[in-house]
Design a protein around this motif. Structure first.
Motif, PDB file in Angstrom:
ATOM      1  N   TRP A 367       0.812  -1.211   0.000  1.00 36.43           N
ATOM      2  CA  TRP A 367       0.000   0.000   0.000  1.00 36.43           C
ATOM      3  C   TRP A 367       0.854   1.274   0.000  1.00 36.43           C
ATOM      4  O   TRP A 367       1.817   1.388   0.744  1.00 36.43           O
ATOM      5  N   TRP A 368       0.429   2.205  -0.870  1.00 33.23           N
ATOM      6  CA  TRP A 368       1.083   3.507  -0.993  1.00 33.23           C
ATOM      7  C   TRP A 368       0.022   4.604  -0.882  1.00 33.23           C
ATOM      8  O   TRP A 368      -1.102   4.434  -1.358  1.00 33.23           O
ATOM      9  N   GLU A 369       0.399   5.720  -0.261  1.00 35.04           N
ATOM     10  CA  GLU A 369      -0.525   6.847  -0.106  1.00 35.04           C
ATOM     11  C   GLU A 369      -0.154   7.960  -1.083  1.00 35.04           C
ATOM     12  O   GLU A 369       1.031   8.286  -1.256  1.00 35.04           O
ATOM     13  N   ILE A 370      -1.169   8.529  -1.724  1.00 34.81           N
ATOM     14  CA  ILE A 370      -0.948   9.620  -2.672  1.00 34.81           C
ATOM     15  C   ILE A 370      -0.871  10.938  -1.917  1.00 34.81           C
ATOM     16  O   ILE A 370      -1.797  11.315  -1.189  1.00 34.81           O
ATOM     17  N   LEU A 393       2.806  14.448  -8.004  1.00 33.36           N
ATOM     18  CA  LEU A 393       2.461  13.713  -6.788  1.00 33.36           C
ATOM     19  C   LEU A 393       3.690  13.126  -6.128  1.00 33.36           C
ATOM     20  O   LEU A 393       4.751  12.990  -6.757  1.00 33.36           O
ATOM     21  N   LEU A 394       3.532  12.785  -4.850  1.00 34.44           N
ATOM     22  CA  LEU A 394       4.484  11.940  -4.139  1.00 34.44           C
ATOM     23  C   LEU A 394       3.745  10.665  -3.738  1.00 34.44           C
ATOM     24  O   LEU A 394       2.539  10.698  -3.435  1.00 34.44           O
ATOM     25  N   LEU A 395       4.456   9.567  -3.725  1.00 38.82           N
ATOM     26  CA  LEU A 395       3.883   8.275  -3.340  1.00 38.82           C
ATOM     27  C   LEU A 395       4.586   7.811  -2.074  1.00 38.82           C
ATOM     28  O   LEU A 395       5.763   7.441  -2.106  1.00 38.82           O
ATOM     29  N   ILE A 426       8.885  11.750   5.816  1.00 41.39           N
ATOM     30  CA  ILE A 426       7.740  12.635   5.601  1.00 41.39           C
ATOM     31  C   ILE A 426       8.156  14.103   5.565  1.00 41.39           C
ATOM     32  O   ILE A 426       7.656  14.898   4.776  1.00 41.39           O
ATOM     33  N   THR A 427       9.097  14.466   6.421  1.00 40.24           N
ATOM     34  CA  THR A 427       9.454  15.885   6.557  1.00 40.24           C
ATOM     35  C   THR A 427      10.498  16.339   5.551  1.00 40.24           C
ATOM     36  O   THR A 427      10.689  17.544   5.374  1.00 40.24           O
ATOM     37  N   ASP A 433      11.601  12.545  -5.568  1.00 43.55           N
ATOM     38  CA  ASP A 433      10.401  11.869  -5.065  1.00 43.55           C
ATOM     39  C   ASP A 433       9.135  12.283  -5.800  1.00 43.55           C
ATOM     40  O   ASP A 433       8.075  11.705  -5.570  1.00 43.55           O
ATOM     41  N   PHE A 434       9.232  13.295  -6.662  1.00 46.80           N
ATOM     42  CA  PHE A 434       8.039  13.819  -7.324  1.00 46.80           C
ATOM     43  C   PHE A 434       7.788  13.085  -8.640  1.00 46.80           C
ATOM     44  O   PHE A 434       8.714  12.872  -9.436  1.00 46.80           O
ATOM     45  N   TRP A 435       6.526  12.728  -8.864  1.00 46.89           N
ATOM     46  CA  TRP A 435       6.130  11.976 -10.052  1.00 46.89           C
ATOM     47  C   TRP A 435       5.020  12.721 -10.768  1.00 46.89           C
ATOM     48  O   TRP A 435       4.116  13.260 -10.134  1.00 46.89           O
ATOM     49  N   ARG A 436       5.083  12.754 -12.088  1.00 42.10           N
ATOM     50  CA  ARG A 436       4.033  13.384 -12.902  1.00 42.10           C
ATOM     51  C   ARG A 436       3.060  12.315 -13.370  1.00 42.10           C
ATOM     52  O   ARG A 436       3.482  11.249 -13.869  1.00 42.10           O
ATOM     53  N   VAL A 437       1.769  12.592 -13.231  1.00 44.39           N
ATOM     54  CA  VAL A 437       0.736  11.647 -13.632  1.00 44.39           C
ATOM     55  C   VAL A 437       0.448  11.775 -15.116  1.00 44.39           C
ATOM     56  O   VAL A 437       0.270  12.883 -15.640  1.00 44.39           O
TER      57      VAL A 437
END
Length: 442
Positions: A367-370, A393-395, A426-427, A433-437
């Motif tokens: 499980w990953w959180e958006i 987004l970050l996952l 988290i901080t 870490d950034f991903w484009r949808v």
């Protein structure tokens, strides 16, 4: 040839001018060959005796041991899942497991028993009938072997000896006494060999009813063999090579017209390619029609397939994915499963990076959180916002609180592409870490 000469075929070896298993005999050779394998009441008596002996060796005290042995824990369980309709995924084809499921259904099984290796069958499971069904199917190999030997031109004594070798083979006997795919597979392979031997015997009667019957029977048997296990492809290869040889012989025969050769090609394409393919597809059609409920193997199937199952999770989820949703991620490459991460699996060359890789099977580490990649004010009122094409987004991994990250580093033990890991916290997210949808049509 007189009846007395045909009678001598058991004791006196005959001179055969056939060059190969697939070669076309001349008219005189055809007459001698068919007379040599003349089928009468003596063959029927031998066949009945061999079959009864085979059934005795396979069925004797078959219910003495009531425990689940060897691969019964898998094959019997798969058969039960056809009864309760629970979807599963297995490496083998499905025709043999459908027959196992049929035997369990006829025996009165309701599909509720959980098979565990070494456990005893409960009283309400008629395991004796289920094992006996496999034993009867495995017993058919012996009469098929006798008939094949007769088709190949062997006398009754020689064919009986050859079938007796199969009858007394300890491995075949043992495998036929359990709920396994092997007796079913061997039966269909023996059927295919007998079918092609029968077709070879009548090849001089091209396009006659008996010629078509044996050719179609061969194709049906090939389809059943490869629909039981992919190892059945070996008998398909054998028949295919023999077919190529006989078509090459036909091509070299100047007396055979081009139209006749085209007819031979069409006949073999229809019977030896189309029929096996049709049998294979039908077996899977029945397979999917029976397994309509969510099960252990649905994670290997596309989301569209899962949404059609009863009690599935996909159809109960919102169609659109929102910021803050917890999701599972599947690689676009087949066979990689769902992407997971945990604190145990780390890269040898960087202990701060967790392995993010595909794992077959569903687990908590999938499980990953958006998380939105846009800068936000902590005092903003939270609202539901669905992701759209082009969003950043970050996952974040739910279990480890690390972000799905890539970079310039190469994958471990590979010199191509880029490494994907679970890292950071988290901080302190990284620019990697950034991903484009990108939303595309499936």
């Amino acid at each position: 040839m007189s009846a007395s000469k045909a009678e001598q075929s058991d004791s006196t070896p005959q001179q055969s001018t056939q060059k190969s298993f697939a070669a076309y005999p001349t008219r005189k050779e055809s007459s001698d060959h068919v007379t040599h394998i003349l089928w009468d009441h003596r063959d029927q008596v031998i066949l009945v005796v061999l079959t009864l002996l085979t059934l005795f060796t396979r069925l004797y005290q078959i219910g003495k041991h009531p425990k689940i042995y060897w691969d019964e824990v898998y094959m019997a369980k798969f058969g039960a899942q056809y009864i309760n309709g629970t979807f599963y995924h297995d490496v083998h084809s499905v025709a043999g497991k459908l027959l196992i499921g049929l035997s369990e259904y006829v025996s009165g099984h309701n599909g509720s028993f959980t098979y565990k290796s070494g456990a005893e069958y409960p009283p309400h499971i008629n395991y004796v009938f289920q094992r006996s069904s496999m034993a009867v199917i495995g017993s058919l190999i012996v009469p098929f072997a006798y008939r094949t030997c007769r088709f190949l031109g062997f006398g009754r004594a020689t064919a009986t000896m050859g079938a007796s070798f199969v009858l007394l083979d300890n491995a075949l006997c043992v495998l036929s006494r359990f709920i396994l795919l092997d007796p079913i597979l061997f039966c269909f392979i023996a059927m295919a060999l007998m079918g092609y031997a029968g077709f070879s015997t009548h090849r001089h009667q091209a396009f006659s009813a008996v010629w078509w019957r044996w050719l179609a029977f061969t194709g049906l048997s090939l389809g059943l063999a490869i629909s039981t296990k992919w190892i059945g492809a070996f008998v398909v290869t054998l028949v295919g090579l023999c077919t190529i040889e006989e078509l090459a012989i036909l091509y070299s025969d100047r007396k055979t017209s081009a139209l006749t050769q085209i007819k031979h090609w069409i006949a073999r394409v229809v019977c030896l390619i189309c029929i096996p393919l049709l049998v294979y597809l039908i077996s899977f059609q029945i397979h999917f029609a029976l397994l309509r409920s969510r099960g252990t193997g649905d994670y290997k199937m596309p989301s569209q397939f899962q949404s059609l199952q009863r009690n599935n999770v996909v159809s109960r989820q919102p169609h659109n994915v929102a910021i803050g949703s917890q999701i599972t991620i599947r690689s676009h490459m087949p066979g990689f499963g769902l992407i997971y991460a945990n604190e145990t699996n780390r890269f040898p060359d960087n202990a701060n990076e967790l392995v993010a890789a595909g794992m077959p099977g569903k687990q908590a580490n999938n499980w990953w959180e958006i998380v939105s990649g846009a800068a936000t004010n902590g005092n903003d009122t939270p609202s539901v916002r669905f992701i759209a094409d082009g969003d950043i987004l970050l996952l974040r991994h739910v279990g480890t609180k690390r972000y799905l990250r890539t970079g310039n580093a190469k994958p471990h033990n590979q010199g191509w592409d880029r490494r994907v890991v679970a890292a950071g916290n988290i901080t302190a997210p990284s620019a990697w870490d950034f991903w484009r949808v990108r939303i595309v049509d499936d």
